[in-house]
Write an enzyme that holds these catalytic residues in place. Sequence first.
Site, PDB file in Angstrom:
ATOM      1  N   GLY A   1      70.863  15.242  44.789  1.00 35.19           N
ATOM      2  CA  GLY A   1      72.278  15.543  45.006  1.00 35.19           C
ATOM      3  C   GLY A   1      73.151  15.127  43.828  1.00 35.19           C
TER       4      GLY A   1
ATOM      5  CE  LYS B   1      69.555  22.813  55.301  1.00 36.68           C
ATOM      6  NZ  LYS B   1      70.637  21.950  55.724  1.00 36.68           N
TER       7      LYS B   1
ATOM      8  NE  ARG C   1      64.948   8.584  43.502  1.00 33.55           N
ATOM      9  CZ  ARG C   1      65.594   9.098  44.539  1.00 33.55           C
ATOM     10  NH1 ARG C   1      65.573   8.487  45.714  1.00 33.55           N
ATOM     11  NH2 ARG C   1      66.282  10.216  44.409  1.00 33.55           N
TER      12      ARG C   1
ATOM     13  N   GLY D   1      64.489  15.742  44.833  1.00 37.25           N
ATOM     14  CA  GLY D   1      63.425  14.917  45.416  1.00 37.25           C
ATOM     15  C   GLY D   1      62.119  15.685  45.559  1.00 37.25           C
TER      16      GLY D   1
HETATM   17  P1  ADP Z   1      64.790  19.464  46.267  1.00 30.51           P
HETATM   18  O1  ADP Z   1      64.519  18.253  47.114  1.00 30.51           O
HETATM   19  O2  ADP Z   1      63.904  19.521  45.058  1.00 30.51           O
HETATM   20  O3  ADP Z   1      66.237  19.664  45.953  1.00 30.51           O
HETATM   21  P2  ADP Z   1      64.916  21.163  48.587  1.00 30.51           P
HETATM   22  O4  ADP Z   1      64.988  19.962  49.469  1.00 30.51           O
HETATM   23  O5  ADP Z   1      66.102  22.025  48.472  1.00 30.51           O
HETATM   24  O6  ADP Z   1      64.362  20.759  47.134  1.00 30.51           O
HETATM   25  O7  ADP Z   1      63.739  22.128  49.112  1.00 30.51           O
HETATM   26  C1  ADP Z   1      62.423  21.695  49.298  1.00 30.51           C
HETATM   27  C2  ADP Z   1      61.883  22.173  50.592  1.00 30.51           C
HETATM   28  O8  ADP Z   1      62.021  23.583  50.722  1.00 30.51           O
HETATM   29  C3  ADP Z   1      60.400  21.886  50.694  1.00 30.51           C
HETATM   30  O9  ADP Z   1      60.164  21.067  51.811  1.00 30.51           O
HETATM   31  C4  ADP Z   1      59.757  23.255  50.861  1.00 30.51           C
HETATM   32  O10 ADP Z   1      58.664  23.259  51.771  1.00 30.51           O
HETATM   33  C5  ADP Z   1      60.897  24.078  51.407  1.00 30.51           C
HETATM   34  N1  ADP Z   1      60.704  25.502  51.131  1.00 30.51           N
HETATM   35  C6  ADP Z   1      60.552  26.082  49.924  1.00 30.51           C
HETATM   36  N2  ADP Z   1      60.343  27.405  50.056  1.00 30.51           N
HETATM   37  C7  ADP Z   1      60.350  27.665  51.375  1.00 30.51           C
HETATM   38  C8  ADP Z   1      60.197  28.860  52.143  1.00 30.51           C
HETATM   39  N3  ADP Z   1      59.977  30.047  51.558  1.00 30.51           N
HETATM   40  N4  ADP Z   1      60.280  28.755  53.497  1.00 30.51           N
HETATM   41  C9  ADP Z   1      60.501  27.558  54.083  1.00 30.51           C
HETATM   42  N5  ADP Z   1      60.668  26.399  53.402  1.00 30.51           N
HETATM   43  C10 ADP Z   1      60.592  26.457  52.059  1.00 30.51           C
HETATM   44 MG    MG Z   2      64.707  17.925  49.208  1.00 30.72          MG
END
Ligand code: ADP
Ligand code: MG
Length: 398
Positions: free
Chosen positions: A378, A203, A41, A355
């Site tokens: 976000g 989520k 960043r 992230g």
């Molecule tokens: P981003 O930051 O790219 O938007 P998120 O924060 O939504 O992504 O999701 C990332 C997190 O989701 C990671 O910490 C990863 O370990 C977790 N994750 C991915 N798949 C699973 C799973 N099957 N069970 C539990 N956690 C998961």
């Molecule tokens: Mg994340």
Amino acid sequence: MSKLTLDDIDVRGKRVLIRVDFNVPLDTSADGSPTVADDTRIRAALPTIRHVLDHGGKAILISHLGRPGGQPVPDLSLTCVADHLGSLLDERVRFSSNTVGDTVEEVVAAMGNGSVILLENTRFDPGEKANDEEFSRALAALADVYVNDAFGAAHRAHASTAGVAQFVDTAAMGRLMESEIAALTKVRDDPEHPMIAVLGGAKVSDKLGTFRALNDTADDLLVGGAMSYTFLKALGHEVGASRVEDDRLDAAESLYEEAGGHIHLPSDHVDAASPDADAEGSVVEGDIPEDLMGLDIGPATLAEYQDLISGAATIVWNGPMGVFEVEQFASGTMGIAEAVADATANGAFSVVGGGDSVSALNRSGHSDDISHVSTGGGAMLTFLEGAPLPGIDALTDA
Ligand code: ADP
Ligand code: MG
């Protein structure tokens, strides 16, 4: 509506207050002092800072870092970021331990053209998140011109991202903001087809709006990560001990039905009793046994997703396919990174954001092989959803 850019303003001799996104992960060094763990960043803000310095402006940088909760937290000071920026710019970067007030105003007034200062974490002041008028005016008192280059914070209506713009004559976008908007507008409003969206991560509730929007534009949605278990459970599959949002089963089911066959869910998984590095992982097809959790997409799913990605003209990816932080659950995410990189080399336009997604991409070694790596998590999702971003809306119309 288009907004002023750096090309529309003359910064020479002016105090240019630049809102950057220096919300970077920190490490603790051997002597106990914090250092920057990932400077993506900071590097992304360099074109704007360079422009202002090269054109004889005085660059006054502001950012938040972490969640200090409206009071000074020494571990979340931007001091180490000033040092790091200094080495990237190869210039002296001054630091002010006050964010606003008389002392900063005096220091800023004495700055020479082409010099740069970073002010302390805006979130040390409760007025930042409250979008408080007094704090916004105090920030504006440091500026002849305000430039917002913090795309990653543009979905927040805070004092340094939105409030301050009301109290300056000129509020423009920085270079990073411009490039983010250009790339994301293209995939949102005018994508070439076939368009593939890859959605994963923790989520589904974080991403419902984006999901709906991409359901309308993308030809296929490839789902992985923990969110896929909410979908699978909603459709009547056994998901064992996988992470599920039970209050989103209905939402997931209706999204799936609306998509009419365009949402792809994992058909096999890497399962284990826990996401720990020493847990014993195994590949399971179909339903997941009671005591196990799905922690990555399996090889058959990866092959299906890679095949669809290889035929895409546009690819948007947010959210890891599994617990990529642990090596034995990282293959799905790394395999998607490789497929997106290959498709990009063959002419597809690709956007990756989030992230954790970007840190997974960095780990895969493919960050330079993507058309646009967004600095927003976000903010990118909000933009793709078509919802307003207060940090952009507050800027001066061109
Ligand atoms: P981003 O930051 O790219 O938007 P998120 O924060 O939504 O992504 O999701 C990332 C997190 O989701 C990671 O910490 C990863 O370990 C977790 N994750 C991915 N798949 C699973 C799973 N099957 N069970 C539990 N956690 C998961
Ligand atoms: Mg994340």
